[in-house]
Design a protein around this motif. Sequence first.
Motif, PDB file in Angstrom:
ATOM      1  N   ASP A 110      37.162  42.153  37.210  1.00 37.60           N
ATOM      2  CA  ASP A 110      38.021  41.470  38.164  1.00 37.60           C
ATOM      3  C   ASP A 110      39.360  41.181  37.512  1.00 37.60           C
ATOM      4  N   MET A 111      40.425  41.175  38.303  1.00 39.50           N
ATOM      5  CA  MET A 111      41.736  40.813  37.792  1.00 39.50           C
ATOM      6  C   MET A 111      42.116  39.425  38.266  1.00 39.50           C
ATOM      7  N   MET A 112      42.477  38.580  37.296  1.00 33.21           N
ATOM      8  CA  MET A 112      43.008  37.254  37.566  1.00 33.21           C
ATOM      9  C   MET A 112      44.457  37.232  37.092  1.00 33.21           C
ATOM     10  N   GLY A 157      35.395  45.356  28.045  1.00 28.60           N
ATOM     11  CA  GLY A 157      34.084  44.888  28.476  1.00 28.60           C
ATOM     12  C   GLY A 157      34.049  43.505  29.094  1.00 28.60           C
ATOM     13  N   ALA A 158      35.203  42.912  29.340  1.00 28.70           N
ATOM     14  CA  ALA A 158      35.238  41.572  29.928  1.00 28.70           C
ATOM     15  C   ALA A 158      34.892  41.626  31.410  1.00 28.70           C
ATOM     16  N   ARG A 211      41.706  39.336  42.219  1.00 27.03           N
ATOM     17  CA  ARG A 211      40.562  38.517  42.634  1.00 27.03           C
ATOM     18  C   ARG A 211      40.883  37.033  42.655  1.00 27.03           C
ATOM     19  N   GLY A 212      41.764  36.608  41.756  1.00 30.96           N
ATOM     20  CA  GLY A 212      42.019  35.176  41.730  1.00 30.96           C
ATOM     21  C   GLY A 212      43.174  34.782  40.843  1.00 30.96           C
ATOM     22  N   VAL A 215      43.736  47.398  34.963  1.00 29.28           N
ATOM     23  CA  VAL A 215      42.742  46.486  34.409  1.00 29.28           C
ATOM     24  C   VAL A 215      41.439  46.457  35.197  1.00 29.28           C
ATOM     25  N   THR A 216      41.441  46.959  36.435  1.00 24.09           N
ATOM     26  CA  THR A 216      40.220  46.911  37.245  1.00 24.09           C
ATOM     27  C   THR A 216      39.475  48.236  37.294  1.00 24.09           C
TER      28      THR A 216
END
Length: 291
Positions: free
Chosen positions: A67-69, A30-31, A92-93, A61-62
């Motif tokens: 978003d994936m960092m 849920g993050a 994403r970052g 993870v997406t």
Amino acid sequence: MNTRNMPAWRSLLFVPANNRRFLEKAHTRGADAIIVDLEDSVPLGEKKSARDHLPVVVHQVTQSGADMMVRINQPLRMAVRDLEAAVIKGVRGLVVPKVESAAALQALADVVTELEIERGLAPGSVVMLVQIESPAALLKLDDIASVSRVVGLTLGPEDFCSEVGMDPNPDTLLAPSQAIVFAANRTGVTPYGFVDSIADYSDQDRFAATIKRARQLGFRGALAVHPSQVTIMNEGFMPSEEEIQKAREIVESSRAHEQKGEAVFSLDGKMIDKPVVERAVRLLNQLKERV
């Protein structure tokens, strides 16, 4: 000042890049964002295989919308290897730890630009969230936050306190945390964090109170080290229904009084002036960012 659209992250959950089981479950937590960590949580001997696995991790993870960092390593040689692996479609970052100067950070941003061009990614699509972990860097916050690609600042409380020689607690971390909030607002980026040790997640009620205080201090989201922190962050960094209703009343009343030429008015026994109206507008805009 940074004018790009800021991501609306309330919770950013760290997951070790070498833990396949945790990575497979990350999308269920849920993050708002998942930070795939190549730095502290990955032993030196496993960093290469963790980098090589990132293209698979992107989908994992997406898949539920997070978003994936990717948190990269320092020093520079390791950082560049991580960038080569992390600047790919779907990421994403980057979370950049131990930032000491704007010049060093800009050098990394330039590498990202080269990689975006080479790989056909949209220019500027890979953003940076900066971790401040030393008192020296605290003095350079405005310059650091003004580097291209930076969308957020956060304090690394454990490393910062270790370098300063103090215990990470709400008293010792208040001043550096406020410095992060003030610099972020001066430069138009987002402050992330809360005023306590990031390692203590066992007491849920205490953590909820910590997140409530963090929002009162001006933080917009925070980094989580355990899934149990995510729901608390997601709820705690959003205004309550009562706050939303009050903000709407203030904005609507302000418009009505403005038509009468009145800049200051009373509402429910309280004086309402421009700063109060601006806070209400900011709160309502925060809701729009989450849509």
